[in-house]
Scaffold this active site. Sequence first.
Site, PDB file in Angstrom:
ATOM      1  CG  HIS A  83      -2.130  -0.912   1.038  1.00  0.00           C
ATOM      2  ND1 HIS A  83      -3.014  -1.169   2.038  1.00  0.00           N
ATOM      3  CD2 HIS A  83      -2.548  -1.629  -0.029  1.00  0.00           C
ATOM      4  CE1 HIS A  83      -3.938  -2.017   1.599  1.00  0.00           C
ATOM      5  NE2 HIS A  83      -3.660  -2.309   0.351  1.00  0.00           N
ATOM      6  CB  ILE A  90       0.897   6.283   2.780  1.00  0.00           C
ATOM      7  CG1 ILE A  90       2.359   6.604   3.026  1.00  0.00           C
ATOM      8  CG2 ILE A  90       0.457   5.104   3.640  1.00  0.00           C
ATOM      9  CD1 ILE A  90       2.593   7.290   4.360  1.00  0.00           C
ATOM     10  CB  CYS A  91      -2.874   3.365  -0.464  1.00  0.00           C
ATOM     11  SG  CYS A  91      -4.548   2.868  -0.728  1.00  0.00           S
ATOM     12  CG  LEU A  92      -3.441   4.442   6.642  1.00  0.00           C
ATOM     13  CD1 LEU A  92      -3.539   2.949   6.871  1.00  0.00           C
ATOM     14  CD2 LEU A  92      -2.345   5.032   7.535  1.00  0.00           C
ATOM     15  CG  PHE A 146      -5.646   5.685  -2.419  1.00  0.00           C
ATOM     16  CD1 PHE A 146      -4.658   5.344  -3.312  1.00  0.00           C
ATOM     17  CD2 PHE A 146      -5.395   6.677  -1.486  1.00  0.00           C
ATOM     18  CE1 PHE A 146      -3.433   5.989  -3.276  1.00  0.00           C
ATOM     19  CE2 PHE A 146      -4.181   7.319  -1.445  1.00  0.00           C
ATOM     20  CZ  PHE A 146      -3.198   6.977  -2.341  1.00  0.00           C
TER      21      PHE A 146
END
Lengths: 153, 256
Positions: A83, A90-92, A146
């Site tokens: 991620h 950052i894919c959070l 995302f």
Amino acid sequence: MFHAKRLQKELIKIHQGLPPGIHLVAANDFQEWQMDIQVLDENPLYYGKTYRLKFKFSNNYPIEAPEVMFIRATDRDIPMHPHIYSNGVICLDLLSSGNGWSPVQSVESVCMSIQSMLTGNTKNERPDGDDQFVLRTSTSLRNIRFVYDDNTV
Amino acid sequence: MPMKAEELKNKGNVCYAEGDYVGAEKFYTQAIIKDSTNAAFFTNRALVRLRMDMYDQVIDDCLKAIDLIPSSLKAYSYLGQAQLKLGYPNEALSSTLRAYELAIAQRSPSVGAIAATCLEVKKKRWELSEERRRTRECNLAMRNARLILFFVPLPGTLEKIQTLEEVFGKAEAERCGKREVPDYLIDNITFSVMLDPVITKYGHSYDRVTLLDHLKRSSTDPLTREPLTEKDLRPNLALKAACEAFLKENGWAVDW
């Protein structure tokens, strides 16, 4: 309006002490801070390494989420994670301006979330389509949407 | 042909925008002479007079505007600022709190700024009372020192005075040293002492203005992430009283 006051208070708390593996690198103003994080268990992917995070705050912080990404520096690389794109994005869920973010979060709690995101990871890989993503992503994170299609990571 | 009251007011607004306060005040006064039933003429003149440090006249204008429109947010807001400048922090606080209530009821975009002013006024009120207290105690210390000089002219007098000063100094330092805010008075969003705490149906309390800001973006309780709307909020009166009592004794906490 109150973002400076709130960050001022976070800074006071940070100077009183941070959880293990989290360090303040720079907080010269109330627009951008840098933090270093380490993964403390023996995860071989991150063992003995330190990573640098860049926080950008809008005037609406903490109502609005900060922009958080990994950056490269001397001895600081972008951690491998399904991620985390190789340009540091950052894919959070926690950092998305939708329902993921909550104004009770702080720089410290975000660092801890990212720390545990790394701790739990066993895959030595980048997200799908990393090459194309890195090519077309400008440095602004605001408009990235995302798709959280994999909840196993 | 003579100008109408509204035209005069608009001329005043132009002057005000250009920073010509004297000119603005003159036009607003002429507008009021033509029509003394328009509250906006009075609040506009109050604002320009506030800029010109004419605080007594600001109060007159605000009271007149409140007579005309009892729910005038601007009138209460300027009134509070003038009262503060004149050294009436208690009156200033009740005016500013009234402005805050009106701002909440009217959903005014300036509610955040007014809430900040309320806290500033509370700080000023504390500063003034601290100043009075210090003067009082300083006088007391001086008098004690003199008493010793006059009535106990024995060896060791100077040392006694020194001890006395130390005792008073220590008491003062202790007072200033205890600068901690209890966690339960602090809003989880702003990290400041709350002005107007509201409680959610999940039992968490937040300061009203910032929580409403958050609810505009996300209909959730920030701590539990459960669904939450403005209708689910209730004032937390006991916590509000606790915050008020704390700030009354610890005005510094506004800037903390």
